[in-house]
Design an enzyme around this catalytic site. Structure first.
Site, mmCIF file in Angstrom:
data_model
loop_
_atom_site.group_PDB
_atom_site.id
_atom_site.type_symbol
_atom_site.label_atom_id
_atom_site.label_comp_id
_atom_site.label_asym_id
_atom_site.label_seq_id
_atom_site.Cartn_x
_atom_site.Cartn_y
_atom_site.Cartn_z
ATOM 1 C CG ASN A 1 -1.919 -1.197 1.104
ATOM 2 O OD1 ASN A 1 -2.805 -0.992 0.475
ATOM 3 N ND2 ASN A 1 -1.639 -2.049 1.953
ATOM 4 C CD GLU A 2 4.650 1.451 -2.798
ATOM 5 O OE1 GLU A 2 4.987 2.243 -1.911
ATOM 6 O OE2 GLU A 2 5.451 0.845 -3.361
ATOM 7 N N PRO A 3 2.238 5.277 -0.888
ATOM 8 C CG PRO A 3 4.058 6.723 -0.387
ATOM 9 C CD PRO A 3 3.406 5.253 -0.916
ATOM 10 C CB SER B 1 -2.871 3.036 -0.090
ATOM 11 O OG SER B 1 -1.954 2.635 -0.938
ATOM 12 C CB THR C 1 8.723 0.350 -3.512
ATOM 13 O OG1 THR C 1 8.112 1.250 -2.590
ATOM 14 C CG2 THR C 1 8.469 -0.902 -3.437
#
Ligand code: F6R
Length: 640
Positions: free
Chosen positions: A162-164, A166, A181
């Site tokens: 869950n990347e920025p 999300s 990432t």
């Protein structure tokens, strides 16, 4: 796990955070909590449901759980697991798939039934992905929900993938990976371009439904994101910060990952402190940075206005305190990293005698040395010390195939020139390596021949970098420690013979001075392992008189530098010395970006090193000290 009540010092922390001296200590406690949970569920006649993570972080936890299984009879027969995520488009057999990771690191070593294991399927058709994700959620619900979720944290603040960006209520889904990432995973995939762009991940909302959440983080690279997640407001730009709203979430971290929390970094802001030398030093430098003034211009009012009236009472007035700290900082600067012979050394970081010194520079992987202390290395050699550089791990895992191909083709060209028949054994070897590379499929590990050649590529680069630093070829050692030769990233298992090789080198060189890095690194990284092996080797020799006289200096490594308040030796570099160092770094050609046109804003390693050294010099200058072109910095270490 016993969780102490929040103290005054922890007042800014919005998630309970337990700081352990070492990852291993944290994992002992957490593994105990998990085994208690499993046993309690057995008593209740229910399964225990665990949410699991991959990556480097949980490796020591899995090792401890395996130990509990083997030595204390902890059974996983009653356990059901749900993994957070999987790369999209990666077959299970791929060396980097999370299916394979979990088998190798955990499942193959315990008695969990195969049908209790759940990992998102990365090979599901794109059109079927949504359905697969819904089914995964359904399976979690049917199992009764997750009792305890293990998490790591990415440098972007991601949990799972869950990347920025999300949202807090996101569910299991297909996501696009952040460029940082992918950059962090580049090493595993031998280049960023090979890193998958998508993944299937449990959502933040899915994670928040677990009854307990334990987020683990080790090493200094995680320190700033941990502080933002724990002390910042919950925001989508740091998905881990959403754990603040969970009733039973806890961060379980080591000292290095805790370094940016207010209670560690600025303890005077969260309660009474004992104004020890190191806290005072830290506070004065912080004040100077905050009010943007050199140390000698700080006033009594500024101290008081920033909550340091207590410091003034015990050590003031400002005038005295400023001069004392200014002088201390001044004394960290030296152009003589091996000590200045025949000079008064009362206020110098290193002793004048013995001269010349036996100096041992330990570089966990090739390039660590020149990146972080290339200028100092040149000075030590120039100033007449007997310097040995030892490369602890060979670094073959970080060499792209294209470099090997170039080398074997050079060998073949040479053989063709030298002998019309195509050359002898060398050419045969080169020819066979070329065939092995041609036969290598995208997901295959390297053959031993290819790894061997990659090791040699790194040797020749290291020799060339050392030559630029003025170091004679005879003074270079390649230890090629077995833990690295026989392992893969995240799966290294250091053993006694690794430690013994370092101990043998120490005994032979009997150094007066050692330079090393890795004390703050993630424990399963090459740097973390090498430092630990060194520590053990040094400890095993503590009975030998030379070890008591030997000074150990730490270079920071990992793409960062010590904070000014931590520096105990600052070695200024002239413009020419900095240029020479960059040329040294440049010799490590296999480590340069393989794709010159980039979009991620990633900088080459020499650019990073240059920026770090310039920034340190600027910080000294802003504090009112002389203006240097660049500075390399060190801290002392000793056996406690
Ligand atoms: C792994 C996962 C990721 C990692 C994170 C940290 O399943 O979901 O969120 O926990 O990227 O990775 P490491 O532990 O390798 O630093």
């Amino acid at each position: 796990m016993k969780i102490p009540k929040r103290t005054e010092a922890e007042q800014l922390e919005r998630i309970r955070t337990s700081i352990y001296p070492k990852a291993a200590d944290a994992c002992t406690d957490l593994a105990r909590e998990i085994s208690d949970l499993i046993r309690a569920r057995v008593q209740e006649g229910k399964p225990a449901v665990l949410g699991l993570a991959t990556g480097s972080t949980p490796v020591p936890l899995y090792r401890e759980l395996i130990r509990l299984h083997r030595e204390e009879g902890l059974s996983f027969a009653n356990v059901h697991t749900f993994n957070l995520d999987e790369y999209f488009g990666l077959p299970r057999e791929h060396a980097q798939s999370y299916h394979r990771f979990m088998q190798q690191q955990f499942f193959a070593h315990i008695d969990i039934p195969a049908d209790h294991i759940h990992i998102p399927d990365g090979m599901v058709e794109r059109s079927a992905a949504y359905g697969h994700c819904q089914e995964y959620e359904e399976q979690i619900r049917e199992s009764g929900g997750i009792d305890l979720q293990i998490l790591g944290i990415g440098r972007t603040g991601h949990i799972g993938f869950n990347e920025p960006g999300s949202s807090k209520d996101s569910r299991t889904r297909l996501v696009t990976l952040d460029s940082l990432t992918r950059h962090d995973a580049a090493r595993d995939f031998l280049g960023e371009v090979n890193v998958p762009r998508y993944a299937v991940t449990m959502g933040v909302g899915t994670i928040l439904e677990a009854r307990r959440v334990r987020l683990l983080a080790w090493g200094d690279a995680k320190a700033s994101i941990v502080a933002r997640a724990v002390e910042g407001v919950p925001v989508e730009s740091v998905p881990a910060s959403f754990l603040q709203d969970h009733a039973d979430a806890q961060f379980v971290i080591d000292g290095a990952a805790a370094a940016e929390l207010t209670r560690i970094k600025r303890p005077w802001k969260v309660g009474e402190v004992k104004w020890s030398e190191s806290v005072t030093h830290k506070a004065v430098l912080w004040l100077a940075e905050t009010v943007k003034k050199p140390i000698l211009k700080l006033t009594d009012e500024e101290y008081s206005e920033h909550g340091m009236a207590g410091l003034l009472t015990s050590q003031g007035p400002a005038y005295d305190l400023n001069i004392r700290i200014f002088n201390q900082l001044q004394h960290t600067i030296t152009g003589w990293p091996g000590g200045k012979p025949d000079a008064d050394d009362s206020f110098r970081p290193e002793r004048a005698r013995p001269f010349p010194k036996q100096v041992l520079v330990l570089s966990p992987e090739p390039q660590d040395d020149v990146l972080y202390m290339g200028g100092t290395l040149s000075r030590l050699v120039k100033q007449g010390h007997r310097v040995t550089v030892a490369y602890v791990a060979s670094g073959n895992l970080a060499v792209p195939d294209s470099e090997v191909l170039r080398s074997v083709e050079l060998m073949l060209e040479m053989a063709g020139e030298l002998a019309a028949d195509g050359g002898g054994a060398d050419a045969q070897f080169a020819g066979s390596v070329r065939e092995q590379l041609a036969a290598k499929k995208t997901f295959d590990n390297d053959t031993p021949d290819v790894r061997r050649l990659k090791r040699l590529v790194r040797r020749s680069e290291s020799r060339s970098a050392c030559r630029i630093c003025g170091l004679p070829g005879d003074n270079i050692r390649f230890l090629d420690l077995p833990f690295y030769e026989n392992g893969h990233y995240r799966q290294f298992s250091p053993r006694a013979n690794d430690r013994e090789r370092i101990a043998a080198l120490l005994k032979e060189v009997r150094p007066d001075q050692i330079f090393i890095t890795g004390n703050l690194a993630e424990p399963s990284s090459v740097q973390g392992i090498c430092f630990d092996l060194f520590r053990q080797a040094f400890e095993s020799l503590a009975g030998e008189a030379w070890t008591r006289e030997c000074r150990v200096w730490l270079y920071r490594g990992s793409g960062s530098e010590w904070d000014v308040n931590e520096i105990e030796m600052a070695v200024p570099l002239s413009p020419d010395e900095l240029a020479n160092k960059i040329q040294g770094i440049y010799q490590h050609q296999s480590q340069r970006s393989q794709h010159p046109i980039r979009t991620s804003g990633h900088r080459e390693s020499w650019q990073q090193a240059e920026a770090i050294n310039r920034t340190t010099a600027e910080s000294y200058n802003r504090l009112g000290l002389a203006e240097y072109e660049a500075i390399e910095a060190f801290r002392r270490w000793s056996l406690k």
